[in-house]
Design a protein around this motif. Structure first.
Motif, PDB file in Angstrom:
ATOM      1  N   GLN A 112       0.835  -1.198   0.000  1.00 32.26           N
ATOM      2  CA  GLN A 112       0.000   0.000   0.000  1.00 32.26           C
ATOM      3  C   GLN A 112       0.872   1.252   0.000  1.00 32.26           C
ATOM      4  N   THR A 113       0.316   2.325  -0.517  1.00 29.91           N
ATOM      5  CA  THR A 113       0.977   3.622  -0.518  1.00 29.91           C
ATOM      6  C   THR A 113       0.130   4.583   0.303  1.00 29.91           C
ATOM      7  N   GLY A 114       0.798   5.408   1.117  1.00 34.91           N
ATOM      8  CA  GLY A 114       0.082   6.365   1.943  1.00 34.91           C
ATOM      9  C   GLY A 114       1.050   7.241   2.707  1.00 34.91           C
ATOM     10  N   VAL A 115       0.548   7.885   3.741  1.00 34.73           N
ATOM     11  CA  VAL A 115       1.352   8.816   4.533  1.00 34.73           C
ATOM     12  C   VAL A 115       1.785   8.160   5.841  1.00 34.73           C
ATOM     13  N   ALA A 116       3.072   8.304   6.138  1.00 33.23           N
ATOM     14  CA  ALA A 116       3.631   7.826   7.400  1.00 33.23           C
ATOM     15  C   ALA A 116       3.921   9.022   8.291  1.00 33.23           C
ATOM     16  N   SER A 117       3.813   8.795   9.578  1.00 36.32           N
ATOM     17  CA  SER A 117       4.240   9.777  10.577  1.00 36.32           C
ATOM     18  C   SER A 117       5.048   9.004  11.602  1.00 36.32           C
ATOM     19  N   TYR A 118       5.603   9.711  12.597  1.00 37.01           N
ATOM     20  CA  TYR A 118       6.362   8.978  13.611  1.00 37.01           C
ATOM     21  C   TYR A 118       5.979   9.384  15.014  1.00 37.01           C
ATOM     22  N   TYR A 119       6.171   8.425  15.942  1.00 40.24           N
ATOM     23  CA  TYR A 119       5.866   8.623  17.354  1.00 40.24           C
ATOM     24  C   TYR A 119       6.873   9.588  17.956  1.00 40.24           C
ATOM     25  N   GLY A 120       6.405  10.445  18.805  1.00 40.73           N
ATOM     26  CA  GLY A 120       7.305  11.332  19.522  1.00 40.73           C
ATOM     27  C   GLY A 120       7.847  10.674  20.780  1.00 40.73           C
ATOM     28  N   VAL A 139      13.438   1.234   5.110  1.00 42.65           N
ATOM     29  CA  VAL A 139      13.747   0.598   6.387  1.00 42.65           C
ATOM     30  C   VAL A 139      12.789  -0.575   6.572  1.00 42.65           C
ATOM     31  N   VAL A 140      13.248  -1.609   7.271  1.00 46.85           N
ATOM     32  CA  VAL A 140      12.381  -2.735   7.620  1.00 46.85           C
ATOM     33  C   VAL A 140      12.034  -2.606   9.095  1.00 46.85           C
ATOM     34  N   VAL A 141      10.731  -2.656   9.394  1.00 50.69           N
ATOM     35  CA  VAL A 141      10.244  -2.534  10.773  1.00 50.69           C
ATOM     36  C   VAL A 141       9.315  -3.698  11.087  1.00 50.69           C
ATOM     37  N   ARG A 142       9.043  -3.861  12.374  1.00 51.31           N
ATOM     38  CA  ARG A 142       8.119  -4.894  12.848  1.00 51.31           C
ATOM     39  C   ARG A 142       6.897  -4.199  13.441  1.00 51.31           C
ATOM     40  N   ILE A 143       5.706  -4.681  13.072  1.00 45.51           N
ATOM     41  CA  ILE A 143       4.464  -4.102  13.595  1.00 45.51           C
ATOM     42  C   ILE A 143       4.259  -4.595  15.025  1.00 45.51           C
ATOM     43  N   ASN A 144       4.149  -3.652  15.974  1.00 44.96           N
ATOM     44  CA  ASN A 144       3.929  -4.020  17.369  1.00 44.96           C
ATOM     45  C   ASN A 144       2.881  -3.143  18.057  1.00 44.96           C
ATOM     46  N   ASP A 145       2.179  -2.316  17.279  1.00 44.74           N
ATOM     47  CA  ASP A 145       1.200  -1.423  17.883  1.00 44.74           C
ATOM     48  C   ASP A 145       0.080  -1.153  16.889  1.00 44.74           C
ATOM     49  N   ARG A 146      -1.009  -0.580  17.380  1.00 38.27           N
ATOM     50  CA  ARG A 146      -2.146  -0.196  16.541  1.00 38.27           C
ATOM     51  C   ARG A 146      -2.121   1.314  16.340  1.00 38.27           C
ATOM     52  N   GLY A 147      -2.619   1.740  15.236  1.00 41.77           N
ATOM     53  CA  GLY A 147      -2.636   3.142  14.869  1.00 41.77           C
ATOM     54  C   GLY A 147      -2.239   3.232  13.409  1.00 41.77           C
ATOM     55  N   PRO A 148      -2.049   4.368  12.881  1.00 43.55           N
ATOM     56  CA  PRO A 148      -2.212   5.682  13.492  1.00 43.55           C
ATOM     57  C   PRO A 148      -3.686   6.047  13.635  1.00 43.55           C
ATOM     58  N   TYR A 149      -3.937   6.960  14.521  1.00 40.87           N
ATOM     59  CA  TYR A 149      -5.306   7.378  14.781  1.00 40.87           C
ATOM     60  C   TYR A 149      -5.624   8.735  14.161  1.00 40.87           C
ATOM     61  N   THR A 150      -4.711   9.233  13.341  1.00 39.11           N
ATOM     62  CA  THR A 150      -4.936  10.474  12.618  1.00 39.11           C
ATOM     63  C   THR A 150      -5.454  10.126  11.223  1.00 39.11           C
ATOM     64  N   ARG A 151      -6.531  10.746  10.833  1.00 35.81           N
ATOM     65  CA  ARG A 151      -7.142  10.477   9.534  1.00 35.81           C
ATOM     66  C   ARG A 151      -6.131  10.730   8.405  1.00 35.81           C
ATOM     67  N   GLY A 152      -6.134   9.829   7.436  1.00 33.70           N
ATOM     68  CA  GLY A 152      -5.275   9.996   6.273  1.00 33.70           C
ATOM     69  C   GLY A 152      -3.875   9.429   6.430  1.00 33.70           C
ATOM     70  N   ARG A 153      -3.584   8.835   7.571  1.00 31.78           N
ATOM     71  CA  ARG A 153      -2.260   8.247   7.787  1.00 31.78           C
ATOM     72  C   ARG A 153      -2.347   6.731   7.657  1.00 31.78           C
ATOM     73  N   LEU A 154      -1.309   6.131   7.071  1.00 34.61           N
ATOM     74  CA  LEU A 154      -1.257   4.694   6.861  1.00 34.61           C
ATOM     75  C   LEU A 154      -0.503   3.971   7.963  1.00 34.61           C
ATOM     76  N   ILE A 155       0.588   4.582   8.442  1.00 37.99           N
ATOM     77  CA  ILE A 155       1.465   3.904   9.393  1.00 37.99           C
ATOM     78  C   ILE A 155       2.181   4.935  10.256  1.00 37.99           C
ATOM     79  N   ASP A 156       2.432   4.568  11.511  1.00 34.78           N
ATOM     80  CA  ASP A 156       3.259   5.363  12.424  1.00 34.78           C
ATOM     81  C   ASP A 156       4.533   4.575  12.669  1.00 34.78           C
ATOM     82  N   VAL A 157       5.675   5.216  12.550  1.00 42.63           N
ATOM     83  CA  VAL A 157       6.947   4.528  12.756  1.00 42.63           C
ATOM     84  C   VAL A 157       7.671   5.110  13.970  1.00 42.63           C
TER      85      VAL A 157
END
Length: 125
Positions: A31-39, A82-100
C-alpha cells in the motif's frame, strides 16, 4: 428483568467488539500512503501488543497488519527504506497509513518534516 436484559445487551455488544480482530492477511500487502512517527512522549509506554515502545527500535503501528509482521517502508520522495516490525495499533490520525518509531523515521529521512509519502510492503519470512 429490564436490568438483566440491559446487562445482557451490553455484554453482547462488548463481546462483539472484542471478537473482531480487524487484521488483514499480510501476504502480498502493498500500500501507498502517509507515514508519521511517534514522539518521545510515547517512549516506555505499553503498545497494543503489550511490549514497551522503544523510540530507538525499528517498530511501527498499523491499524490492520498482525503484530509481528515485518514490513519494508520506502520514502517515495528520497527512496530511503527501512524494515520494521508491527507491534502497535494506529495511526489514529485520519489519512495516515502507518506510524513509525523515531529510529525508523530517521532512516527514512523524515524527522524534519514529520510525515512522508511512503510505500509499505509486507515481507514474507
Amino acid at each position: 428483568m429490564k436490568r438483566l436484559l440491559g446487562a445482557c445487551a451490553l455484554l453482547s455488544l462488548l463481546a462483539g467488539c472484542a471478537s473482531q480482530s480487524g487484521t488483514v492477511d499480510p501476504h502480498g500487502y502493498d500500500q501507498t500512503g502517509v507515514a508519521s512517527y511517534y514522539g518521545a512522549k510515547h517512549h516506555g509506554k505499553r503498545t497494543a501488543s503489550g511490549e514497551r515502545f522503544n523510540q530507538n527500535g525499528l517498530t511501527a503501528a498499523h491499524r490492520q497488519l498482525p503484530f509481528g509482521t515485518r514490513v519494508k517502508i520506502t520514502n517515495l520522495k528520497n527512496n530511503d527504506s527501512v524494515v520494521v516490525r508491527i507491534n502497535d495499533r494506529g495511526p489514529y490520525t485520519r489519512g495516515r497509513l502507518i506510524d513509525v518509531s523515531r529510529a525508523a523515521a530517521e532512516q527514512l529521512g523524515m524527522l524534519r518534516s514529520g510525515t512522508a509519502r511512503v510505500r509499505v510492503q509486507a515481507l514474507d519470512d
